[in-house]
Design a protein around this motif. Structure first.
Motif, PDB file in Angstrom:
ATOM      1  N   GLY B  19      -3.595   4.203   5.532  1.00  0.00           N
ATOM      2  CA  GLY B  19      -3.149   2.854   5.170  1.00  0.00           C
ATOM      3  C   GLY B  19      -1.640   2.774   5.127  1.00  0.00           C
ATOM      4  O   GLY B  19      -1.033   1.832   5.659  1.00  0.00           O
ATOM      5  N   PHE B  71      -1.848  -2.586   4.882  1.00  0.00           N
ATOM      6  CA  PHE B  71      -2.309  -1.503   4.014  1.00  0.00           C
ATOM      7  C   PHE B  71      -3.641  -1.888   3.350  1.00  0.00           C
ATOM      8  O   PHE B  71      -4.590  -1.119   3.326  1.00  0.00           O
ATOM      9  CB  PHE B  71      -1.234  -1.207   2.961  1.00  0.00           C
ATOM     10  N   THR B  75      -7.229  -0.093   3.779  1.00  0.00           N
ATOM     11  CA  THR B  75      -7.826   0.645   2.654  1.00  0.00           C
ATOM     12  C   THR B  75      -8.981  -0.111   2.006  1.00  0.00           C
ATOM     13  O   THR B  75      -9.906   0.493   1.500  1.00  0.00           O
ATOM     14  CB  THR B  75      -6.769   0.959   1.575  1.00  0.00           C
TER      15      THR B  75
END
Lengths: 295, 460
Positions: B19, B71, B75
């Motif tokens: 990420g 990110f 994730t």
């Protein structure tokens, strides 16, 4: 079954539908030309003919979807009440004259469940029971009881059509054969005296055709509904119909028992397309084939 | 796809690492992309010269959004999507979720009943005005309009682009009859509904034979005719000036004003306009509940089933002995009636009506709410109204955007842009609206929702 061919005179009560001099013109095209026939109560009458002969047009005239250019269509109910169908709007033909129909290309309410389809068919009865919505909305009157009865009737026809396990599935989710049967069950839920089926066996496999024959026979026997059907599948026509009317280019060319019609040279000529002087040869050929193929 | 499989097989820290890597990468790309567009601004100075300056802060915000967004997608988003896909594949019948779904309307109702109290408790009587009036009442009016239009469009499948006409009929019925004849709100509320239903029938008659696009065009024209009559019949309607000082609604004859026998004085409370708004909130909530109750009941009645059957196949309806003329007219009339109720409420709330409130855009918004919510679904429409109307109201509150885009930025001007973008997005991912499936009105053994792929939109 063992009736003499042609139109024999019979008592008035035996006839449920009488079509006299029916003509339907689309622009310059004479789709039906001076067509007359009678359908007897409690019988299965088949209307056959080559493609484009005007069979569906006859159906549309009987069920009010077309207004005939000429002619008279009389429906006589069990009670003796008579209706002139060419004068009624389409929905009243089902509502008052008790004539129900199905369509060549299946017309189900595909987004509604199988059960709902059968409940929509009982609209008029339920509408009255709910006091035209007002009383039902307030929760008074007999709507609840009538609604329970309507579900019972729906259940009865689901059993008959072998669809009881699919009652809560959307109608569009059924197989083709099941949709055909559902359409017939839905028409029967209007509690008709006369049922018009437009090619009920189209697109069915032999096993499904056999189930359909069983269903139609039980409709005639148990519900006492007279049936008229358009069909190309001769195995269905010859097996279940009591009376066959043959139409070609909007004219009636033959009328009688399946046996009579099957052997009528005019019918053979219409289906095989030959000149009049060759008809004799054709009959000979058909008769020789008959033993092996049709058995 | 490969990334998704990777993330589901490898341990957690690996995912975070990936990420961060992808986030930084996205940040770099965003920096490159936005450096000239956002980062540099050109202006003319006082000498008519073109000068440039850097907007490092705005650029930083964009880069951070891109990096953090990527990110989070890697994730959180992708594993969640993968898990959902796997769930759907296994067709896990989640009884917990369905129990929550069943309880949701009740929870929403409890929340709505407590909402004005919460607003007063948290923001004080004066501060609660904004939450009760701008958010609560505004959204509920559109919920009611959406539910009313749902009968015509969602159930009967008749595309009506002029629904706002009935809203206008209701509003002007109340405005005119109360200012000219001094009739009270409680007499005029049902009367406006009846008048709107009457106009619904008047619209219904000429369009009975029309379907689809043709029907839509005629209803659109009908909406415009009503608005033009309101503008030009100035002897009665005062034209574009509108009708002002419309009497307020009363509660059992108690007025909501600062007088001696007003509500505040009788209850021994400090005079405040908040009480009237709270009263209006409960009133529109009650009207909404009435609409929902009637709709739910009607769907299980023969008339409601006939509406839905009409949407599915009109010819089959006629073959089953259903009078499609009366069925269509009742759909128009009942849909219009709820529009009329909402209209008279609107007039009582505003105290002022003018033709400007009943433009085509309103019809379009109401229709958009019905379509986004999922035609025929009450819950979906309520959510769509909440998102659409609540969202636009929320835009006004987004002062912080000024920090990014400069002090001239007025977020509510972007309302329609966002509205359109939201519609495109929802339709891409949920082509049948928030709630695409249909609840059957009767069942033999178990109630199974009908998938949206079977239901038809109607042909008009």
């Amino acid at each position: 079954m063992t009736m003499a061919p042609g139109n024999t005179t019979m008592s008035k009560d035996d006839i449920i539908l009488k079509v006299e001099h029916l003509s339907m013109k689309f622009g310059g095209l004479m789709a039906i030309n001076d067509f007359s026939f009678e359908a007897k109560r409690g019988e299965i009458t088949a209307l056959i003919g080559p493609n484009g002969a005007g069979k569906t047009t006859v159906f549309n005239c009987i069920t009010g979807f077309y207004k005939p250019t000429m002619g008279m269509i009389t429906l006589r109910q069990k009670s003796g009440k008579e209706f002139l169908l060419e004068r009624l709007p389409d929905f009243e033909i089902t509502k008052k004259a008790k004539v129900a129909r199905t369509f060549q290309n299946i017309r189900l309410f595909s987004g509604m469940t199988v059960l709902e389809n059968l409940l929509v068919a009982q609209h008029n009865k339920l509408m009255k029971a709910s006091g035209y919505t007002v009383m039902g909305l307030l929760g008074i009157g007999g709507y609840k009881a009538e609604s329970r009865r309507s579900i019972e009737l729906a259940e009865h026809w689901l059993e008959m059509a072998d669809l009881i396990d699919r009652a809560d599935d959307p109608a569009g989710d059924l197989s083709y054969g099941a949709q055909r049967r559902l359409e017939i069950a839905r028409a029967m839920c209007t509690e008709p005296e006369f049922l018009c089926l437009d090619e009920p066996a189209a697109g069915l496999n032999p096993a499904e055709s056999a189930t359909l024959n069983k269903l139609l026979r039980s409709i005639r026997a148990d519900a006492g509904t007279s049936i008229m059907l358009i069909e190309h599948d001769m195995s269905v026509v010859m097996e279940i119909s009591d009376h066959v009317v043959v139409l070609e280019y909007g004219r009636k060319i033959s009328d009688g028992t399946p046996e009579h019609v099957k052997n009528d040279p005019k019918v053979i000529a219409a289906y095989l397309g030959v000149d009049d002087d060759e008809v004799e040869d054709v009959i000979a050929t058909v008769e020789s084939l008959d033993g092996g193929a049709n058995g | 796809m490969a990334a998704v499989q990777n993330s589901s097989t490898h341990p957690e820290d690996n995912l975070v690492q990936k990420g961060i890597k992808e986030g930084i990468f996205a940040g770099v790309i965003a920096f490159g992309l936005f450096l000239l567009y956002i980062g540099v601004v050109t202006e003319q100075n006082i000498h008519n010269e073109l000068v440039y300056r850097f907007r490092w802060f705005a650029l930083a915000v964009f880069v951070i959004i891109a990096a953090v967004g990527r990110f989070l997608v890697v994730t959180v988003g992708q594993p969640w999507l993968a898990a959902r896909k796997a769930d759907a594949k296994n067709k896990v019948a989640d009884s917990g979720e369905s129990a929550l779904k069943k309880a949701l309307p009740k929870l929403a109702l409890v929340f709505l009943l407590a909402y004005p109290m919460l607003a007063v408790g948290l923001a004080g009587p004066q501060g609660s005005l904004k939450y009760v009036d701008n958010f609560g009442i505004q959204i509920l009016i559109y919920v009611m309009l959406g539910w009313g239009l749902n009968i015509v469009v969602g159930l009967a499948g008749l595309l009506d682009l002029g629904y706002v006409a009935f809203y206008a009929v209701g509003a002007y019925s109340y405005a005119l009859l109360s200012t000219y004849f001094g009739l009270s709100f409680w007499v005029l509320l049902p009367l406006s509904g009846i008048l709107a239903a009457f106009w619904g029938m008047i619209l219904g008659f000429p369009v009975l034979r029309l379907r689809g696009d043709y029907l839509a065009i005629v209803t659109l024209a009908f909406g415009e005719i009503i608005r033009l009559v309101l503008i030009n019949w100035s002897d009665v309607t005062k034209g574009t000036f509108g009708i002002s000082s419309i009497p307020k609604a009363t509660l059992f004859g108690i007025k909501f004003d600062a007088s001696k026998d007003g509500f505040a004085a009788l209850m021994g409370l400090a005079p405040s306009s908040a009480y009237y708004k709270i009263f209006l909130f409960y009133l529109i909530l009650a009207l909404c509940l009435l609409t929902a109750y009637v709709t739910i009941r009607l769907r299980r009645m023969p008339i409601g089933r006939a509406w839905e059957a009409l949407r599915e196949d009109e010819i089959a309806c006629r073959a089953l002995g259903i009078n499609t003329v009366t069925t269509k007219l009742t759909a128009f009339a009942i849909g219009a009636m709820f529009g009329g109720f909402a209209g008279s409420f609107f007039a009582a709330r505003q105290g002022f009506v003018s033709p400007d409130s009943f433009i085509f855009m309103e019809s379009a918004i109401i229709l958009a709410i019905v379509v986004l919510g999922g035609m025929g679904s009450l819950g979906g429409i309520a959510v769509a109204a909440l998102v659409m109307i609540g969202g636009t109201e929320l835009l006004r509150e987004m002062e912080f955007l000024k920090v990014i885009f400069g002090p001239d930025f007025t977020p509510e001007l972007y309302r329609m842009l966002l509205f359109g973008a939201a519609m495109v997005l929802v339709m891409l991912f949920k082509p049948r609206g928030f709630v695409g499936s249909r609840e059957p009105t009767a069942f033999l053994r178990e109630r199974k929702a009908v998938s949206g792929s079977f239901t038809k939109e109607g042909h008009g």
